[in-house]
Scaffold this motif. Structure first.
Motif, PDB file in Angstrom:
ATOM      1  N   THR A   1     -84.132  75.958 -60.298  1.00 33.11           N
ATOM      2  CA  THR A   1     -83.996  77.432 -60.628  1.00 33.11           C
ATOM      3  C   THR A   1     -82.793  77.682 -61.472  1.00 33.11           C
ATOM      4  O   THR A   1     -82.458  78.769 -61.921  1.00 33.11           O
ATOM      5  CB  THR A   1     -83.418  78.201 -59.424  1.00 33.11           C
ATOM      6  OG1 THR A   1     -82.307  77.540 -58.901  1.00 33.11           O
ATOM      7  CG2 THR A   1     -84.603  78.056 -58.331  1.00 33.11           C
TER       8      THR A   1
ATOM      9  N   CYS B   1     -83.428  79.780 -64.953  1.00 34.87           N
ATOM     10  CA  CYS B   1     -83.678  80.957 -64.870  1.00 34.87           C
ATOM     11  C   CYS B   1     -82.624  81.745 -64.876  1.00 34.87           C
ATOM     12  O   CYS B   1     -81.313  81.172 -64.858  1.00 34.87           O
ATOM     13  CB  CYS B   1     -84.119  81.374 -63.404  1.00 34.87           C
ATOM     14  SG  CYS B   1     -85.786  80.687 -62.950  1.00 34.87           S
TER      15      CYS B   1
ATOM     16  N   MET C   1     -81.821  85.313 -60.731  1.00 35.40           N
ATOM     17  CA  MET C   1     -81.620  84.601 -59.505  1.00 35.40           C
ATOM     18  C   MET C   1     -80.653  85.809 -58.633  1.00 35.40           C
ATOM     19  O   MET C   1     -80.902  85.503 -57.419  1.00 35.40           O
ATOM     20  CB  MET C   1     -80.654  83.424 -59.800  1.00 35.40           C
ATOM     21  CG  MET C   1     -81.518  82.404 -60.666  1.00 35.40           C
ATOM     22  SD  MET C   1     -83.100  82.196 -59.908  1.00 35.40           S
ATOM     23  CE  MET C   1     -82.758  81.572 -58.366  1.00 35.40           C
TER      24      MET C   1
END
Length: 225
Positions: free
Chosen positions: A15, A18, A23
């Motif tokens: 992640t 991102c 997030m």
């Protein structure tokens, strides 16, 4: 399910590519779903107690459970208004961030304790008398489930507290903290140091050179006199 996923969403390496805003939205969304499910569960418990003429809020499990739900909702609202919405100043975010992280872990740990108290309380009601001490299948299963819940909570704490699992700092962004360090998770205007003409070492060397020239000039004046 949703609560622990929201806690570790920043710690997952896949992640990190991102955007921070995405997030943040996922983090807040998962917590919001968990809060809604907790409220629905709380209403269902009160309805069940009222239908069965069972007193409400008499056990430690119920006291801690209601307290943690209230704190969870307050934590969610604080996170949305301070970190997700672009209203709070950078200094306020830096001040609230350590409290936000600590209270989040504290609430998660309290949830684990509440679950353990709840399953134990249910066992005492279901296995009245001395049945619990005879190792019935229900008791063994519930005790095993409790141990797995403790291991699960310990794993979440381990993931969250590993420095190498922290989300990398945003490039070209330096944020102030009250202690002067950099704070992850705080969005705002970056502090640009490109306008600083000289570093501390350059200033020190320049000051030393000025002192040396002053001594030389003073010695030259004395020799001429």
């Amino acid at each position: 399910m949703f609560s622990h996923s929201a806690i570790i969403v920043y710690r997952l390496p896949w992640t990190w590519k991102c955007s921070k805003l995405l997030m943040k939205s996922i983090h807040a969304g998962l917590h919001a779903v968990a809060a809604i499910l907790a409220i629905i569960s709380l209403v269902a418990v009160f309805d069940f107690h009222n239908a069965k003429n069972i007193p409400n809020m008499y056990s430690l499990h119920s006291w801690v459970g209601l307290t943690v739900i209230i704190l969870y909702i307050l934590q969610l609202l604080l996170g949305v208004f301070v970190f997700l919405l672009p209203w709070a100043p950078l200094s306020l975010r830096a001040l609230v961030m350590p409290i936000h992280v600590y209270s989040g872990l504290l609430i998660f740990g309290t949830v684990i304790a509440t679950v353990l108290m709840g399953v134990t309380e249910k066992l005492f009601f279901a296995l009245s008398g001395s049945k619990y001490s005879t190792f019935p299948p229900e008791g063994v299963f519930t005790n095993t489930l409790g141990l797995l819940i403790v291991v699960f909570g310990a794993l979440i704490f381990w993931i969250v507290t590993r420095p190498q699992w922290q989300r990398p700092k945003e490039p070209n962004s330096i944020f102030l903290q009250p202690n002067g360090g950099a704070q992850e998770g705080v969005e705002g205007s970056a502090i640009n140091f490109n306008n600083v003409d000289k570093s501390d070492s350059e200033l020190n060397s320049e000051s030393t050179a000025r002192k040396r020239n002053f001594i030389i000039d003073e010695a030259g004046q004395r020799s001429t006199m």
